[in-house]
Design a protein around this motif. Structure first.
Motif, short mmCIF file in Angstrom:
data_model
loop_
_atom_site.label_atom_id
_atom_site.label_comp_id
_atom_site.label_asym_id
_atom_site.label_seq_id
_atom_site.Cartn_x
_atom_site.Cartn_y
_atom_site.Cartn_z
N PRO A 180 -94.05 19.51 -27.79
CA PRO A 180 -94.19 20.64 -28.64
C PRO A 180 -94.83 20.46 -29.81
N MET A 181 -94.78 18.94 -30.37
CA MET A 181 -95.53 18.76 -31.86
C MET A 181 -97.12 19.06 -31.56
N THR A 182 -97.65 18.97 -30.52
CA THR A 182 -99.08 18.90 -29.93
C THR A 182 -99.52 20.17 -29.63
N HIS A 183 -98.63 21.05 -29.36
CA HIS A 183 -99.05 22.51 -28.83
C HIS A 183 -99.98 23.10 -29.83
N GLY A 184 -101.12 23.62 -29.35
CA GLY A 184 -102.06 24.12 -30.15
C GLY A 184 -103.06 23.35 -30.67
N ILE A 185 -102.98 21.91 -30.36
CA ILE A 185 -103.77 21.08 -30.81
C ILE A 185 -104.47 20.37 -29.69
N LEU A 186 -103.71 20.21 -28.53
CA LEU A 186 -104.13 19.61 -27.31
C LEU A 186 -104.30 20.54 -26.03
#
Lengths: 456, 250
Positions: B190-196
């Protein structure tokens, strides 16, 4: 941290018609609650698990799509009673891994274990034992829901049964499933005794199913959709029962719940669109029919229930154009005629389908939108060849309506709202519950609007 | 052998996967996390899956008292014994567009990802060395391998963490303490959602990272990249001449 919403292209497993959706990935319960509480930021919501429904059930360009699969914690597992309570994002694969070593298996399972528990409840999935054990929803003992107004509620067949049964098979439209308690089935090994039986045409297939269904817990038939005339509906039945430890070969007997790890394959690229055509598929079908003579074998649960899970991204063989699934159900009285008409239509159009599956279904459950009732169901893949596919599916819809049949929401991509209304006579009952818990239609999906469960 | 591991930031996507793998092998766990509710949920999950002992601690890396007190808190909850190992798996990643506008947020990134982590690692390193045994796993990031214009706030916090872990391993060489620097590339959490893009072949599932971390513990590896291609990718990125690097948009 609040969840970030980003735009992403989503489709169902069939890959048909991807659309841009705003996607949020909550990391915690608090994030979930916040997404629901923020009615102005997220007027419309849709929960998506692993995206294994074939059509547009888990797609919503006009709302926020919430990926719930990171919330995947098991709450409790009673090893004596076989009752497991999990968050909705737990997968069936996970449940098997946890439960099987203790002698418990899923009460019923669809053809893939890569689905979430929440998705299995929302679609009220079924499996090879439907004629005996019914669908997945019948094994759910209770549900914990997060409703549109932000409240949480527990429901079960005893407590708020109307909400419970509307949520079973309700495609996520009544509210967000946070947790579900599932009753597992005791088993004495991870293996199944499977009998293959070839049937030369539709009549023989149906006769063989009627004869054998009483003595096998699991029963399903692969059917050759390109067979015509004499061979229309020729099939291979795969009939199964649980294997006891003494049925296993000696080397497996000491560890009956252990299945050796297999290497998984992957379809690395999308096949070119022309790869599947009448010629290649009919060659495959002939080959498949030939290499499955009548015999009895002992196989592990993965081989029997989830042959396609061994090949990741198998949907890519249909190419980037994608495919649609067409699952037709006919009541017993009209089944033979209905199936014959469907198979004739498919053969006439010559639209290749590898994976056509026939199965006898048992009685339905109290859910107003649950799919199966007493009859026969036939599921086909249809490659997306454009107008010809649309024309064929319209002709098939018409046959279904005439013969009192219906389509499965978890697979459908195309049916119109009139068709849906004709096939699901208890729709109003569902909508009454929906209005009482979600009067502003916050929980939506592209499919729900298409079939008229939500005004578009 | 059954041992106890302390996991800091236990509810992050990666920590959850590592915790499940450790539990699968029968290890008892102490879960320390910011949200009591989430830590409790994970604790129950691990017990349902693996029948191990789980304890939970309230831990917020932004609170000094909890940072300096975590070693004692872990010892107390483990019946007065130091745990066998500690996995430091917390961290924040704010979009840099946000930290550029809000320098306090940038400083928060350093305080959480590095300053608090250094304090904790130092405490455990010294205590483990005194005992002559212990495992320290620090989850850093490939973002620390070279500062990039689009992500150097987060990247420099991880660069400092990487150097700290590497240095401590050097210092504790021969003391019986194993210090492992874990350098994950893209991981689907969830932390990297929207980035990767989770469908990219370089984007790992948390379970793959967890598998690599457990292998590193077993083989007492000092530094690991996960997934492995990142070792070579980062080697190339580190060696791009500065003049050329400045022309890229990384």
């Amino acid at each position: 941290m609040p969840s970030v919403t980003m735009e992403k292209s989503l489709s169902g497993w069939g890959g048909y018609h991807p659309v841009k959706c705003a996607v949020a990935v909550p990391a915690s319960r608090a994030d979930l609650r916040q997404l629901v509480a923020d009615a102005s930021g997220n007027p419309h919501l849709l929960i998506r698990g692993l995206g294994r429904s074939y059509g547009d059930s888990a797609v919503e360009p006009a709302g926020t799509v919430i990926l719930q699969n990171h919330l995947d914690r098991i709450r409790s597992f009673d090893r004596t009673a076989g009752l497991i309570r999990c968050e909705a994002g737990v997968t069936l694969e996970d449940i098997i891994q946890v439960a099987l070593p203790h002698g418990w298996f899923l009460p019923t399972t669809p053809g893939t274990k890569f689905v979430t528990l929440g998705g299995a409840v929302a679609a009220d999935v079924h499996g090879k034992n439907h004629h005996i054990d019914g669908s997945f929803g019948g094994w759910i003992r209770s549900l914990n829901l997060l409703l549109a107004d932000g409240s949480e509620c527990e429901c079960s067949p005893e407590e708020r049964p109307d909400l419970f049964w509307a949520t079973i098979g309700g495609m996520g439209l009544t509210g967000m499933i946070l947790e579900a308690a599932l009753q597992l089935r005791p088993c004495s090994s991870a293996y199944f005794r499977v009998t293959y039986r070839r049937c030369r045409n539709l009549e023989a297939t149906l006769r063989a199913i009627e004869e054998t269904d009483g003595s096998y817990t699991y029963s399903v038939g692969w059917i050759d959709c390109l067979g015509r005339g004499d061979r229309l509906g020729r099939s291979i039945l795969m009939l199964g029962n649980d294997a006891r430890p003494e049925d296993l070969p000696a080397k497996l007997r000491s560890q009956p719940f252990h299945v050796p790890r297999k290497r998984r394959k992957r379809v690395p690229i999308y096949f070119p669109d022309f790869a599947l055509n009448r010629l290649t598929v009919s060659a495959f079908n002939r080959f498949y029919y030939t290499v499955h003579p009548d015999r009895e074998v002992v196989v592990d649960y993965d081989t029997y229930f989830y042959p396609l899970d061994g090949i990741h991204d198998w949907n890519r063989i249909y190419g980037r154009r994608g495919f649609v699934q067409y699952q037709a159900l006919f009541p017993l009285a009209t089944a033979e005629r209905g199936l014959r008409r469907v198979l004739e239509t498919v053969a006439r159009f010559g639209l290749a389908s590898f994976l056509a599956v026939i199965k006898r279904s048992g009685p339905g459950n109290p859910s107003p939108l649950s799919y199966l009732f007493d009859g026969y169901t036939l599921a086909l893949d249809i490659p997306n060849v454009g107008p010809r596919m649309l024309e064929m599916s319209q002709q098939l819809d018409k046959i279904l309506l005439e013969e009192g049949g219906r389509l499965y929401l978890a697979k459908d991509s195309l049916m119109s709202s009139e068709t849906f209304r004709g096939m699901y006579p208890r729709m109003e009952e569902f909508l009454a519950v929906k209005r009482s818990v979600d009067p502003e239609n916050r929980f939506t999906s592209a499919q729900a609007r298409r079939v008229g469960l939500i005004p578009s | 052998m059954k041992q106890t591991y302390l996991i800091l930031g236990a509810t992050s996507g990666m920590a959850k996967a590592i915790a499940r793998k450790l539990a699968e092998q029968g290890h008892d766990l102490i879960l320390a996390g910011r949200s009591e509710g989430e830590t409790g949920l994970l604790g129950a999950d691990l017990q349902a899956r693996s029948q191990i002992q789980v304890k939970t601690l309230a831990f917020d890396a932004g609170r000094r008292d909890q940072v300096s007190g975590i070693l004692e808190a872990a010892r107390t909850s483990n019946d007065g014994e130091l745990p066998e190992g500690v996995v430091l798996a917390y961290g924040v990643m704010f979009p840099q567009t946000e930290t550029e506008k809000d320098p306090d947020r940038m400083v928060e990134t350093f305080e959480i990802n590095f300053v608090s982590a250094a304090r904790i690692l130092q405490d455990f390193g010294t205590a483990f060395a005194g005992r002559g045994r212990g495992v320290i796993v620090g989850i850093s990031s490939v973002a620390g391998d070279r500062g990039r214009g689009s992500n150097y706030h987060y990247g420099s916090s991880k660069a400092a963490l990487t150097a700290f872990l590497d240095g401590m391993r050097h210092r504790l060489q021969g003391s019986g303490v194993h210090v492992c620097t874990v350098l994950p590339g893209f991981v689907d959490t969830p932390m990297t959602h929207g980035i990767l893009d989770p469908n990219s072949p370089l984007c790992a599932k948390p379970e793959q990272v967890a598998r690599d971390v457990l292998k590193a513990i077993r083989r007492r590896r000092g530094r690991i990249y996960t997934l492995w291609p990142w070792r070579w990718i980062m080697m190339i990125i580190r060696h791009i001449p500065e003049a050329m690097f400045l022309k890229t948009k990384l």
